[in-house]
Design a protein around this motif. Structure first.
Motif, mmCIF file in Angstrom:
data_model
loop_
_atom_site.group_PDB
_atom_site.id
_atom_site.type_symbol
_atom_site.label_atom_id
_atom_site.label_comp_id
_atom_site.label_asym_id
_atom_site.label_seq_id
_atom_site.Cartn_x
_atom_site.Cartn_y
_atom_site.Cartn_z
ATOM 1 N N PRO A 94 0.836 -1.201 0.000
ATOM 2 C CA PRO A 94 0.000 0.000 0.000
ATOM 3 C C PRO A 94 0.871 1.251 0.000
ATOM 4 C CG PRO A 94 -0.851 -1.576 1.574
ATOM 5 C CD PRO A 94 0.449 -2.134 1.061
ATOM 6 N N THR A 95 0.519 2.194 -0.832
ATOM 7 C CA THR A 95 1.320 3.396 -1.006
ATOM 8 C C THR A 95 0.419 4.615 -1.084
ATOM 9 O OG1 THR A 95 2.982 2.135 -2.229
ATOM 10 C CG2 THR A 95 3.000 4.511 -2.522
ATOM 11 N N VAL A 96 0.808 5.642 -0.379
ATOM 12 C CA VAL A 96 0.063 6.894 -0.451
ATOM 13 C C VAL A 96 1.041 8.019 -0.770
ATOM 14 C CG1 VAL A 96 -1.270 8.601 0.843
ATOM 15 C CG2 VAL A 96 -1.719 6.168 1.182
ATOM 16 N N VAL B 73 -1.978 9.371 6.493
ATOM 17 C CA VAL B 73 -1.770 8.195 7.349
ATOM 18 C C VAL B 73 -3.049 7.355 7.387
ATOM 19 C CG1 VAL B 73 -1.427 7.443 9.723
ATOM 20 C CG2 VAL B 73 0.039 9.213 8.755
ATOM 21 N N ASP B 74 -4.163 8.034 7.502
ATOM 22 C CA ASP B 74 -5.420 7.309 7.557
ATOM 23 C C ASP B 74 -5.643 6.491 6.279
ATOM 24 O OD1 ASP B 74 -7.820 6.923 9.191
ATOM 25 O OD2 ASP B 74 -8.832 7.673 7.394
ATOM 26 N N LEU B 75 -5.418 7.113 5.155
ATOM 27 C CA LEU B 75 -5.571 6.403 3.888
ATOM 28 C C LEU B 75 -4.641 5.202 3.832
ATOM 29 C CD1 LEU B 75 -5.886 9.197 1.173
ATOM 30 C CD2 LEU B 75 -7.620 7.574 1.948
ATOM 31 N N LEU B 76 -3.421 5.414 4.298
ATOM 32 C CA LEU B 76 -2.452 4.324 4.232
ATOM 33 C C LEU B 76 -2.892 3.147 5.100
ATOM 34 C CD1 LEU B 76 0.226 3.415 3.073
ATOM 35 C CD2 LEU B 76 1.328 4.206 5.159
ATOM 36 N N LEU B 77 -3.304 3.454 6.327
ATOM 37 C CA LEU B 77 -3.685 2.365 7.223
ATOM 38 C C LEU B 77 -4.934 1.657 6.705
ATOM 39 C CD1 LEU B 77 -2.809 3.735 10.746
ATOM 40 C CD2 LEU B 77 -1.434 2.505 9.067
ATOM 41 N N ILE C 45 -3.687 -0.624 4.149
ATOM 42 C CA ILE C 45 -3.027 -1.767 4.770
ATOM 43 C C ILE C 45 -4.077 -2.761 5.277
ATOM 44 C CG2 ILE C 45 -1.640 -2.469 6.771
ATOM 45 C CD1 ILE C 45 0.016 0.052 6.369
ATOM 46 N N ASP C 46 -5.200 -2.223 5.714
ATOM 47 C CA ASP C 46 -6.282 -3.091 6.185
ATOM 48 C C ASP C 46 -7.066 -3.705 5.038
ATOM 49 O OD1 ASP C 46 -5.632 -2.759 8.786
ATOM 50 O OD2 ASP C 46 -7.142 -1.230 9.215
ATOM 51 N N GLY C 47 -6.637 -3.451 3.832
ATOM 52 C CA GLY C 47 -7.245 -4.156 2.715
ATOM 53 C C GLY C 47 -8.155 -3.330 1.832
ATOM 54 N N GLU C 48 -8.461 -2.117 2.277
ATOM 55 C CA GLU C 48 -9.363 -1.293 1.478
ATOM 56 C C GLU C 48 -8.657 -0.800 0.209
ATOM 57 O OE1 GLU C 48 -11.178 1.704 3.855
ATOM 58 O OE2 GLU C 48 -11.812 2.897 2.117
ATOM 59 N N ASP C 49 -9.412 -0.686 -0.853
ATOM 60 C CA ASP C 49 -8.808 -0.135 -2.066
ATOM 61 C C ASP C 49 -8.969 1.384 -2.064
ATOM 62 O OD1 ASP C 49 -7.878 0.585 -4.496
ATOM 63 O OD2 ASP C 49 -9.539 -0.279 -5.644
ATOM 64 N N THR C 50 -7.876 2.053 -1.831
ATOM 65 C CA THR C 50 -7.946 3.516 -1.746
ATOM 66 C C THR C 50 -7.286 4.178 -2.950
ATOM 67 O OG1 THR C 50 -5.858 3.576 -0.555
ATOM 68 C CG2 THR C 50 -7.828 3.450 0.783
ATOM 69 N N THR C 51 -6.866 3.361 -3.901
ATOM 70 C CA THR C 51 -6.025 3.908 -4.964
ATOM 71 C C THR C 51 -6.701 5.010 -5.768
ATOM 72 O OG1 THR C 51 -6.735 2.103 -6.394
ATOM 73 C CG2 THR C 51 -4.647 1.824 -5.247
#
Lengths: 349, 349
Positions: free
Chosen positions: A143-145, A302-306, A309-315
């Motif tokens: 995961p990358t932000v 940070v929130d987006l990153l975590l 990491i928890d599996g959500e697709d935030t891309t």
DNA sequence: GGGGGGAAGGTAATCGATTACCAATTGCGA
DNA sequence: TCGCAATTGGTAATCGATTACCTTCCCCCC
């Protein structure tokens, strides 16, 4: 004597390592008696979990990597501190690296962080054009932000600020306070927000001072470049009465030159910066600038990153946070204030 | 597809994992054929060593922890960047944490770093009096180097600067440039170098202006405190013509007040800072201050730490690096130059 | 030709945790 | 009373490397 392991605790408490692990982590039920016993024993032996072993087994290090372009610009240390604090409260540590504005080094750092099995990556790309490849590659693995700066050809989550709005607010404020002949001094083509600010300047200035398009100077986001560019600008275009800058450091360099030439700020030359770093209030006069919501910025990143990491697709999430105009002494006083907006944006001191 | 492991490489190359490990690390001899084969295979499969697994086996993470008091003071980001760069060239990564000037949080951070099996610790104690216990404890477990700040009751290696010399040089320069009535505004009692600077001031001022002992104000190393203290000072002691400050931030606060009161700097009030952070050249006039050898400082600290990690006993090493006086506009010009030195440097006409 | 020494390769133990899997016990309803 | 499910405990596999130890082979010298 080496530190106690889970085995020591198990032996001492007379149970199996599995029970110890469960009692301490709560991963599965354990009788109250055992739980108490294990906790007491662990405490007595001064047992501390071995993060490396845990990380190996769980494929999760609870460490996040952060890559910043450098700290020449005091804007970044602030972001680093905020990220560190936010991550700490969320139980993670931060490995910090700097790319020193070099895309090759940046790629190396990314790869080092990957090798260290960080759970995720926070990165502010040092080059709009040349950071993309490495970032896109790593983002396929962990995961990358991206924050503050965005690299071409990437598909990661992003949090930045609304540069265009900030710049057009500045132009607007300048116009209303009497500016007529504008110039712009900004960072290099490498820089994402640098380009955005320049473009926003070029666009918002069009119908106010069309000649300004010929007075755009690009170099780097440093005080030194601010000086160099200002000297050239004032030699080539002495008619200029307002200089908007790509960031506060450049603006400080421009002030240096203005002072040396005996120009009065803001009467002879109005100057504005961008970022609202602390030096903006040290110069005299203090710098009119655009304040960025640093806390919100890193909090969101940070929130987006975590979440990722928890599996959500935030891309697909791209956030541009609103900025705030900060009027200080380096701009002329309002002539015809826009009362509505003024109340919202003027800084009280 | 998960990343390739040493097992995959071994299978693909038709050798054992031991051979792969040896071929890649060079820990022991391997035939040239095998070495080449393994290297090619590893490259082809995109094999990257798993740092966590290696760390577990070798009890060595190649990560160093760093604890700083905070980044309010721009002096620290600079040190962080230097440490990061130096460690990178030496093959190690940096986990950065901030104690936010809170000894309890500092102790937590230290313990977190220990749990993460860092190979060593770089720390700048946030409190002279209350940081010692945690630092001394950790230093019994892993190599520890204190930098810039030193905590009581500790027995670790240390690198700092010669605060006393810096302060006495300032006093001397002030005296020779006409200062007569001194005051000192510095950081709090918590701070090690703060106390040293105050003591050095008190001592060097004794035979020049004995009354100065009654004009020492201590608070925190912030611009805000500089303002508060300066307001009080100038109210209580309007006779003061020179204020020496514990650091540059305080000095900037003092300048704010002086400007507000319409005092001219340096004629009505000479002001000096300490640290030579970048804002020292943004104020007008620029700040006379004491420059610290930041690069040398962190270079030495990192070097001491890595030597300790390599087994050397460095705990008795305490280095105090020389500082450099930087004269700028916030001090009066020399009145009675030191003739000897002048003769050596005077230009011929 | 035998033996000693050194180099290289392989097998498996190891680092310290988590956790899959199995066995035993208990509780509860039919 | 039997059986099923739920709960708990233990054994051992596992994560991915390094490395202790063993075996084999080769070279060289006596």
């Amino acid at each position: 004597m080496p530190r106690a392991t889970i085995k020591d605790v198990a032996a001492e408490a007379g149970v199996s390592t599995a029970t110890v692990s469960r009692a301490l982590s709560g991963a599965r039920g354990v009788t109250a008696t055992h739980k108490q016993l294990v906790q007491d024993t662990a405490l007595r032996l001064g047992y501390r979990p071995h993060t490396v072993a845990r990380a190996l087994r769980q494929s999760r290090t609870m460490v996040v990597g952060m890559v910043v372009p450098g700290i020449d610009n005091p804007f970044f240390p602030q972001l680093v501190e905020l990220a560190e604090a936010e991550l700490r409260t969320r139980g993670r540590a931060l490995i910090l690296t700097s790319s020193h504005d070099d895309p090759d080094l940046e790629a190396q750092q990314i790869s080092m962080l990957l090798d260290r099995q960080v759970d995720g990556l926070l990165i502010s790309a040092c080059s709009k054009a040349h950071s993309g490849a490495a970032i896109e590659k790593v983002s396929n693995t962990i995961p990358t932000v991206q924050f503050d700066q965005y690299a071409d050809s990437t598909t990661t989550a992003f949090v930045g600020v609304d540069d265009a709005s900030g710049m057009s607010q500045l132009v607007d404020l300048a116009r209303r306070s009497g500016s007529r002949k504008f110039a712009y001094i900004g960072g290099g083509e490498e820089n994402w927000s640098g380009l955005r600010r320049r473009d926003a300047f070029a666009e918002s200035i069009l119908d106010i001072d069309p000649t300004a398009a010929g007075r755009i100077y690009l170099g780097s986001f440093t005080r030194d470049f601010g000086k160099t560019a200002a000297e050239r600008l004032l030699r080539e275009h002495p008619e200029v009465d307002t200089v908007l800058c790509g960031n506060d450091l450049i603006a400080v360099g421009v002030m240096d030159v203005a002072r040396n030439l005996g120009l009065s700020i803001p009467d002879d030359l109005a100057i504005a910066g961008f970022d609202d770093i602390s030096v903006a209030t040290v110069s005299s006069p203090a710098l009119t600038t655009v304040s960025q919501p640093a806390q919100k910025l890193m909090g969101t990143a940070v929130d987006l990153l975590l979440r990722a990491i928890d599996g959500e697709d935030t891309t697909r999430i791209h956030e541009e946070l609103p900025v705030r105009l900060v009027q200080r002494g380096s701009f002329r006083h309002f002539v015809q204030p826009d009362t509505d907006r003024l109340n919202r944006t003027r800084e009280h001191s």
